[in-house]
Write a protein that holds these residues in place. Structure first.
Motif, PDB file in Angstrom:
ATOM      1  N   ASP A  87      36.808  40.141  48.107  1.00 17.39           N
ATOM      2  CA  ASP A  87      38.171  40.396  47.642  1.00 17.39           C
ATOM      3  C   ASP A  87      38.352  41.893  47.393  1.00 17.39           C
ATOM      4  N   TYR A  88      39.172  42.543  48.216  1.00 19.02           N
ATOM      5  CA  TYR A  88      39.408  43.981  48.083  1.00 19.02           C
ATOM      6  C   TYR A  88      40.600  44.307  47.206  1.00 19.02           C
ATOM      7  N   SER A  89      41.259  43.279  46.644  1.00 16.87           N
ATOM      8  CA  SER A  89      42.385  43.552  45.749  1.00 16.87           C
ATOM      9  C   SER A  89      41.852  44.006  44.391  1.00 16.87           C
ATOM     10  N   SER A  90      42.754  44.416  43.511  1.00 14.36           N
ATOM     11  CA  SER A  90      42.312  44.831  42.170  1.00 14.36           C
ATOM     12  C   SER A  90      41.664  43.674  41.414  1.00 14.36           C
ATOM     13  N   ASP A  91      41.997  42.431  41.766  1.00 16.99           N
ATOM     14  CA  ASP A  91      41.341  41.270  41.148  1.00 16.99           C
ATOM     15  C   ASP A  91      39.879  41.152  41.571  1.00 16.99           C
TER      16      ASP A  91
END
Length: 108
Positions: A87-91
């Motif tokens: 997961d490359y999102s901020s999450d």
């Protein structure tokens, strides 16, 4: 900082996943290094993939790579191979595995 991650490759795509990692684009490895990563190793046990990476700041790494075209293209390629992706999102900063024990810090 050291970060451990767990992803999963599709059982029918193991060979393709390993082949893809023999062909990681130089532009992507350059971007990963520029984002502060000093090492990144992936181990496989069956379909389970375990990543350990060392970087200056994991949140900054994700922010720098999330929308980078070479990483977006790579993640699109990986999406066809993985059941559980990185997961490359901020999450994604919450997706790292917690440390249970570390010999280096065991003072016994």
């Amino acid at each position: 900082m050291k970060v451990a991650l767990h992803t999963k490759v599709r059982a029918d795509r193991v060979d393709a996943y390993e082949q893809a990692h023999r062909e990681v684009p130089e532009a992507l490895t350059d971007a990963i290094r520029a984002a502060g990563v000093t090492s990144w190793t992936i181990w496989r046990s069956g379909t389970d993939l375990f990543h350990v990476l060392e970087c200056d700041d994991y949140a900054r790494l994700l922010a720098q790579l999330e929308h980078l075209p070479v990483n977006v293209a790579w993640q699109t390629r990986m999406a066809g191979l993985l059941d559980v992706a990185h997961d490359y999102s901020s999450d994604g900063t919450n997706a790292s595995l917690p440390v249970v024990w570390d010999l280096r810090t065991d003072s016994r």
